[in-house]
Design an enzyme around this catalytic site. Structure first.
Site, PDB file in Angstrom:
ATOM      1  NE  ARG A  86      -5.269   4.474   3.234  1.00 33.83           N
ATOM      2  CZ  ARG A  86      -4.609   3.321   3.138  1.00 33.83           C
ATOM      3  NH1 ARG A  86      -4.796   2.550   2.076  1.00 33.83           N
ATOM      4  NH2 ARG A  86      -3.773   2.958   4.082  1.00 33.83           N
TER       5      ARG A  86
ATOM      6  CD  GLU B 284     -12.155   0.854   2.912  1.00 36.71           C
ATOM      7  OE1 GLU B 284     -11.398   0.093   3.531  1.00 36.71           O
ATOM      8  OE2 GLU B 284     -11.836   1.453   1.871  1.00 36.71           O
TER       9      GLU B 284
ATOM     10  CG  HIS C 116      -9.129  -1.756   1.779  1.00 37.05           C
ATOM     11  ND1 HIS C 116      -9.264  -0.516   2.355  1.00 37.05           N
ATOM     12  CD2 HIS C 116      -7.804  -1.897   1.528  1.00 37.05           C
ATOM     13  CE1 HIS C 116      -8.074   0.069   2.459  1.00 37.05           C
ATOM     14  NE2 HIS C 116      -7.165  -0.766   1.953  1.00 37.05           N
TER      15      HIS C 116
END
Length: 340
Positions: A257, A286, A304
């Protein structure tokens, strides 16, 4: 299209709840296989646009929802729950659930589920791909070719770093971290890891892995790979001090993350030569990326893609849907998150 499913589109509202049937809201696009499973348990309303679902549209659907299938881009917080007074389950299509206020859900009697296991191999594969890209400078090489720049092979051209005999430090030896270590072991890497507690001896033996402190891992690893969950305890775990403790010829990989890494500190470390390079699949804010990263050749970045295979995304949607089916049938969920 099956009559039991309707699509969400701005300016179009064909959906009307049918009395007696469970109402299931899907807040983003998921594979059709997951929708088919959900249809067995109720009437499904699914948002199918590429842009995020508008809050007012989402809240209007949640008003009658018995179940919500959410994506990691959704914030399941007090406002979300306040819009869904009948909600029984939030099925998050991700292994991480830092986007879900689990305590708030538990307080309202709402079950929370996630999708562990099914994305382990895909994420581990991507981690190894990033490891090789950054250590062998493959991103730089591709950009050179695509730019049309003249080049000529030579013994000193774009030299990278081999991984055989190098040390991989795994921060978080859970399912994904273990899968990464297994792959790295096959590439001839030595493994150390940092966890809150040691894994079982058989796993350590199979991986040839040694439990060390985080300080030792950072100071001695050639490659540091992050696989811990995002939480208050791990927020900016990799900050300027942590980066300064790494070797100048080492690399950082993050497929966990974004908030685990202080992105501004990482830019400084990459620019100053504090570390040799980084490979990122996730970002602190993000989808925004720190602008300082964009011009650096010693960082590899992908958007991602950890679970981005057809097989994995379908399996994630299917598992989330099966969790919904179980809850609505009065059964225990397959993969509950806390408090259930």
């Amino acid at each position: 299209m099956n009559d039991a499913t309707t699509n969400g589109r701005i300016g179009s509202d064909p959906f009307r709840p049918i009395a007696g049937r469970a109402q299931i809201v899907v807040t983003g696009r998921i594979p059709d296989s997951g929708l088919e499973i959900l249809r067995a348990s109720g009437e499904v309303w699914a948002w199918t646009e590429d842009e995020p679902i508008p809050t007012d549209v989402r809240d209007a659907r949640l008003a009658d929802a018995d179940a919500a299938v959410t994506l990691l881009t959704d914030r399941v917080d007090h406002a979300f729950l306040a819009a869904a007074p009948k909600l029984r389950v939030v099925a998050n299509v991700a292994v991480g659930y830092d986007n879900v206020d689990v305590a708030a859900c538990n307080a309202r009697g709402v079950a929370v589920t996630n999708t562990p296991g099914v994305l382990t191999d895909a994420t581990a594969d991507l981690t190894l791909a990033l490891l090789l890209m950054v250590t062998r400078r493959l991103g730089e090489g591709e950009r050179l070719i695509r730019s049309g720049t003249h080049w000529k092979w030579g013994m000193a051209m774009m030299l990278g770093t081999g991984v055989q005999g190098r040390r991989l430090g795994v921060v978080g030896l859970g399912a994904i971290g273990e899968a990464v270590a297994t792959r790295a072991r096959a590439f001839g890497m030595d493994i150390v890891y940092h966890n809150r507690s040691a894994v079982d001896r058989e796993t350590e033996r199979r991986l040839g892995a040694t439990l060390v402190t985080l300080d030792e891992l950072l100071a001695t690893s050639d490659v540091v790979s992050l696989h811990c969950p995002s939480s208050e305890a791990t927020h900016h775990l990799i900050d300027d001090a942590a980066l300064a403790s790494m070797r100048s010829d080492s690399f950082l990989i993050n497929t966990a993350r974004g908030p685990i890494v202080d992105e501004a500190a990482l830019v400084e470390a990459l620019t100053s030569g504090t570390i040799a390079g980084a490979a990122l699949d996730v970002y602190e804010n993000e989808p925004d990326v720190h602008p300082g990263l964009l011009g650096l050749d010693n960082v590899v970045m992908v958007p991602h893609l950890g679970s981005a295979t057809v097989e994995t995304r379908s399996a994630m949607a299917d598992l989330a849907a099966r969790n919904v089916v179980a809850i609505l049938a009065g059964d225990e969920p397959l993969t509950p998150v806390g408090g259930r």
